[in-house]
Each structure stands twice: as C-alpha cells, then as structure tokens.
Design a protein around this motif. Structure first.
Motif, mmCIF file in Angstrom:
data_model
loop_
_atom_site.group_PDB
_atom_site.id
_atom_site.type_symbol
_atom_site.label_atom_id
_atom_site.label_comp_id
_atom_site.label_asym_id
_atom_site.label_seq_id
_atom_site.Cartn_x
_atom_site.Cartn_y
_atom_site.Cartn_z
ATOM 1 N N THR A 157 -63.942 -54.908 11.958
ATOM 2 C CA THR A 157 -63.911 -54.218 13.250
ATOM 3 C C THR A 157 -62.583 -54.484 13.947
ATOM 4 O OG1 THR A 157 -66.310 -54.476 13.506
ATOM 5 C CG2 THR A 157 -65.047 -53.937 15.483
ATOM 6 N N VAL A 158 -61.979 -53.428 14.475
ATOM 7 C CA VAL A 158 -60.745 -53.563 15.250
ATOM 8 C C VAL A 158 -60.878 -52.742 16.528
ATOM 9 C CG1 VAL A 158 -59.271 -53.952 13.240
ATOM 10 C CG2 VAL A 158 -59.630 -51.635 14.069
ATOM 11 N N LYS A 159 -60.164 -53.164 17.555
ATOM 12 C CA LYS A 159 -60.133 -52.438 18.819
ATOM 13 C C LYS A 159 -58.714 -51.945 19.059
ATOM 14 C CE LYS A 159 -63.932 -55.025 20.945
ATOM 15 N NZ LYS A 159 -64.369 -55.862 22.099
ATOM 16 N N VAL A 160 -58.573 -50.633 19.175
ATOM 17 C CA VAL A 160 -57.260 -50.011 19.329
ATOM 18 C C VAL A 160 -57.029 -49.660 20.796
ATOM 19 C CG1 VAL A 160 -55.791 -48.083 18.650
ATOM 20 C CG2 VAL A 160 -57.395 -49.073 16.998
ATOM 21 N N LEU A 161 -55.991 -50.213 21.369
ATOM 22 C CA LEU A 161 -55.675 -49.964 22.776
ATOM 23 C C LEU A 161 -55.163 -48.539 22.970
ATOM 24 C CD1 LEU A 161 -55.554 -51.489 25.528
ATOM 25 C CD2 LEU A 161 -53.138 -51.907 25.038
ATOM 26 N N VAL A 162 -55.699 -47.856 23.971
ATOM 27 C CA VAL A 162 -55.233 -46.509 24.319
ATOM 28 C C VAL A 162 -54.143 -46.655 25.385
ATOM 29 C CG1 VAL A 162 -55.894 -44.263 25.262
ATOM 30 C CG2 VAL A 162 -57.484 -45.519 23.792
ATOM 31 N N PRO A 163 -52.964 -46.050 25.190
ATOM 32 C CA PRO A 163 -51.824 -46.274 26.099
ATOM 33 C C PRO A 163 -51.920 -45.534 27.435
ATOM 34 C CG PRO A 163 -51.197 -44.714 24.409
ATOM 35 C CD PRO A 163 -52.590 -45.182 24.054
ATOM 36 N N VAL A 164 -52.994 -45.790 28.181
ATOM 37 C CA VAL A 164 -53.169 -45.105 29.464
ATOM 38 C C VAL A 164 -52.234 -45.662 30.536
ATOM 39 C CG1 VAL A 164 -55.531 -44.345 29.098
ATOM 40 C CG2 VAL A 164 -55.108 -46.651 29.935
ATOM 41 N N ARG A 165 -51.809 -46.903 30.389
ATOM 42 C CA ARG A 165 -50.887 -47.466 31.383
ATOM 43 C C ARG A 165 -49.516 -46.815 31.278
ATOM 44 N NH1 ARG A 165 -52.188 -54.022 31.440
ATOM 45 N NH2 ARG A 165 -54.391 -53.830 32.042
ATOM 46 N N GLU A 166 -49.104 -46.536 30.045
ATOM 47 C CA GLU A 166 -47.810 -45.879 29.845
ATOM 48 C C GLU A 166 -47.876 -44.391 30.186
ATOM 49 O OE1 GLU A 166 -48.078 -49.452 27.197
ATOM 50 O OE2 GLU A 166 -49.371 -47.777 27.746
ATOM 51 N N HIS A 167 -49.043 -43.782 29.964
ATOM 52 C CA HIS A 167 -49.208 -42.343 30.207
ATOM 53 C C HIS A 167 -50.519 -42.108 30.959
ATOM 54 C CE1 HIS A 167 -45.925 -41.749 27.317
ATOM 55 N NE2 HIS A 167 -46.557 -42.618 26.545
ATOM 56 N N PRO A 168 -50.569 -42.466 32.249
ATOM 57 C CA PRO A 168 -51.825 -42.407 33.017
ATOM 58 C C PRO A 168 -52.372 -41.002 33.244
ATOM 59 C CG PRO A 168 -49.966 -42.881 34.460
ATOM 60 C CD PRO A 168 -49.441 -42.960 33.064
ATOM 61 N N LYS A 169 -51.543 -39.978 33.139
ATOM 62 C CA LYS A 169 -52.003 -38.616 33.430
ATOM 63 C C LYS A 169 -52.488 -37.870 32.190
ATOM 64 C CE LYS A 169 -49.016 -38.030 37.482
ATOM 65 N NZ LYS A 169 -47.972 -37.191 38.129
ATOM 66 N N PHE A 170 -52.303 -38.445 31.021
ATOM 67 C CA PHE A 170 -52.696 -37.740 29.794
ATOM 68 C C PHE A 170 -54.165 -37.998 29.480
ATOM 69 C CE2 PHE A 170 -53.053 -36.982 25.244
ATOM 70 C CZ PHE A 170 -52.388 -35.768 25.123
ATOM 71 N N ASN A 171 -54.859 -36.946 29.045
ATOM 72 C CA ASN A 171 -56.287 -37.039 28.727
ATOM 73 C C ASN A 171 -56.475 -37.470 27.267
ATOM 74 O OD1 ASN A 171 -59.060 -36.816 28.593
ATOM 75 N ND2 ASN A 171 -59.095 -34.574 28.652
ATOM 76 N N PHE A 172 -56.358 -38.775 27.028
ATOM 77 C CA PHE A 172 -56.519 -39.295 25.673
ATOM 78 C C PHE A 172 -57.960 -39.168 25.184
ATOM 79 C CE2 PHE A 172 -52.651 -41.597 26.971
ATOM 80 C CZ PHE A 172 -51.845 -41.354 25.870
ATOM 81 N N VAL A 173 -58.918 -39.377 26.079
ATOM 82 C CA VAL A 173 -60.326 -39.311 25.677
ATOM 83 C C VAL A 173 -60.665 -37.915 25.169
ATOM 84 C CG1 VAL A 173 -62.715 -39.529 26.447
ATOM 85 C CG2 VAL A 173 -60.993 -41.133 27.281
ATOM 86 N N GLY A 174 -60.186 -36.891 25.881
ATOM 87 C CA GLY A 174 -60.436 -35.518 25.460
ATOM 88 C C GLY A 174 -59.821 -35.210 24.113
ATOM 89 N N LYS A 175 -58.625 -35.730 23.874
ATOM 90 C CA LYS A 175 -57.954 -35.480 22.599
ATOM 91 C C LYS A 175 -58.651 -36.213 21.462
ATOM 92 C CE LYS A 175 -53.341 -35.356 20.498
ATOM 93 N NZ LYS A 175 -51.892 -35.592 20.705
ATOM 94 N N LEU A 176 -59.094 -37.434 21.726
ATOM 95 C CA LEU A 176 -59.782 -38.213 20.692
ATOM 96 C C LEU A 176 -61.123 -37.591 20.314
ATOM 97 C CD1 LEU A 176 -59.012 -41.777 22.054
ATOM 98 C CD2 LEU A 176 -58.472 -41.018 19.734
ATOM 99 N N LEU A 177 -61.861 -37.139 21.312
ATOM 100 C CA LEU A 177 -63.192 -36.584 21.046
ATOM 101 C C LEU A 177 -63.121 -35.157 20.525
ATOM 102 C CD1 LEU A 177 -65.178 -37.945 24.132
ATOM 103 C CD2 LEU A 177 -65.112 -38.859 21.811
ATOM 104 N N GLY A 178 -62.271 -34.327 21.148
ATOM 105 C CA GLY A 178 -62.192 -32.927 20.755
ATOM 106 C C GLY A 178 -63.376 -32.137 21.288
ATOM 107 N N PRO A 179 -63.406 -30.821 21.036
ATOM 108 C CA PRO A 179 -64.506 -29.977 21.515
ATOM 109 C C PRO A 179 -65.858 -30.459 20.992
ATOM 110 C CG PRO A 179 -62.685 -28.635 20.710
ATOM 111 C CD PRO A 179 -62.384 -30.045 20.312
#
Length: 223
Positions: A64-86
């Motif tokens: 098991t690994v935990k991958v950090l999402v770079p929200v601090r560097e890019h706070p306005k980008f919707n990473f969750v939406g891109k990861l999940l997709g439609p």
C-alpha cells in the motif's frame, strides 16, 4: 474492552489534531498521525510473517502506498475530477488496468464539503483520513514481485492524472466520454482477461514500459 479503549484513544488523538494548528506545528501533527496508525494497527490481527517477504513460496503480501496530490502547488485545479473521470470511469479503468485498488482520500476528497466537515468533526476513526492531505491510496495483493510491480505500474499511470493540464489527452478523452454519455448510454467496455500464467510477466513488462514513458528512463545500449 481493549478495542473500546483503543477507539476512545484514537478519538482523543483526532480531536487534538483537529484543534492543532498544523501549519504551525507540522511535526506534532505527524506524530499524532503515527500514533493513530500504530493504535489502529494494534487493533488488527497482524501477521508476523509480513516482517519478511517469502519469494520462495511466493506468499501473497499487501503493498500500500499513499500518493500526495499537488493541491498546494495548484490549488485551483480539479484533481479529484480528473482522477475519477465521468461517473468514476477513469479510476475504474485505472484499477482494472493496473490490477490495484485505488481511493481518493483526505481533505477535499468528498464532493459535499459540508458533509466532509461533519464527518471530520465526528472524530470517527473511519473518517480519520479526512484530516490528512488529499491523496490517492493505492494497494495490491499478490505474490511479492507481482504486487510491487502492480503498484509501480499504478504509480506511473496515476502520475499522468496529477499533471494540472485541462487540455491534455486524458481530459480530452474524458470530455468526449461525457458527450457520448449525454447523448446515449454506451455499452460498458469488456475487460481484457489475461491467462494466469502470463499475468506476472505481463504486469512486470507494463510497469517497466509505463515508468520509462512517465519518467523518461532510457536503457543504455551496450557497445
């Protein structure tokens, strides 16, 4: 009784973490996280043999690994939406392709922010991850070489989804998928089934290729 005391202790730790100014005391927050993980691990029946990897008998392990999402560097980008997709299809395909389990966890992982705040404040150990930074948890169970190869492959693939680009191939494909879903209900793709005897070799090869593509690793040719 012991499990009840452990649960109460975890709630106390989480309560202290919520009240703590984590930006001012990051080391204290990290120590609390370590203590919570330690107590939760003690509550599970840990297998002592996990201290070593048995490749002779190819005894299955969980990686098991935990991958950090770079929200601090890019706070306005919707990473969750891109990861999940439609409808979560992108992550479903990632899990099928890499043969790993994945979950988006941490602050900002829930669509309903009010509900997320309520669950975080509830101090329920089940939602302890909501006090962590936004991350993707990746896990695989299998023979040691295969389990690590699956996770390595997943890391290389997930990295593509952590690039803050709204116009890359991934986002364009997701937009096309959304258009198709809006016009008609598509048939679900048929998952590819590989023979069991070639699965380990295949996942190792795919992990190697994915890492070369993602990280630009080039094997030097011998003279």
């Amino acid at each position: 009784l012991a499990s009840q005391k452990a649960s109460e202790y975890v709630k106390e730790l989480l309560s202290e973490k919520v009240a703590l100014d984590q930006s001012k005391y990051p080391n204290a927050a990290r120590l609390i996280d370590q203590e919570v993980a330690k107590v939760q691990a003690m509550g599970r029946s840990l297998n002592r043999e996990y201290k070593y990897v048995d490749i002779y008998r190819e005894k299955p392990i969980k990686v098991t690994v935990k991958v950090l999402v770079p929200v601090r560097e890019h706070p306005k980008f919707n990473f969750v939406g891109k990861l999940l997709g439609p409808k979560g299809n992108s992550m479903k395909r990632l899990q099928e392709e890499t043969m790993c389990k994945m979950a988006v966890l941490g602050k900002g992982s829930m669509k309903n922010k009010q509900k997320e705040d309520e669950l975080r404040s509830s101090l329920d150990p089940k939602y302890a991850h909501l006090s962590d930074d936004l991350h993707v948890e990746i896990s695989a169970v299998g023979p040691p070489a295969e389990a690590h190869a699956r996770v390595a492959y997943a890391l290389a693939e997930v990295r593509k989804y952590l690039i803050p680009d709204n116009n890359d191939n991934i986002r364009q494909e997701q937009m096309r998928e959304m258009e198709i879903m809006a016009s008609t209900e598509p048939h679900p793709p048929t998952p590819r089934v590989m023979p069991a005897k070639t699965k380990i070799l295949s996942i190792l090869d795919r992990a190697r290729v994915a890492m070369e593509e993602s990280y630009g690793l080039v094997e030097e040719n011998e003279p």
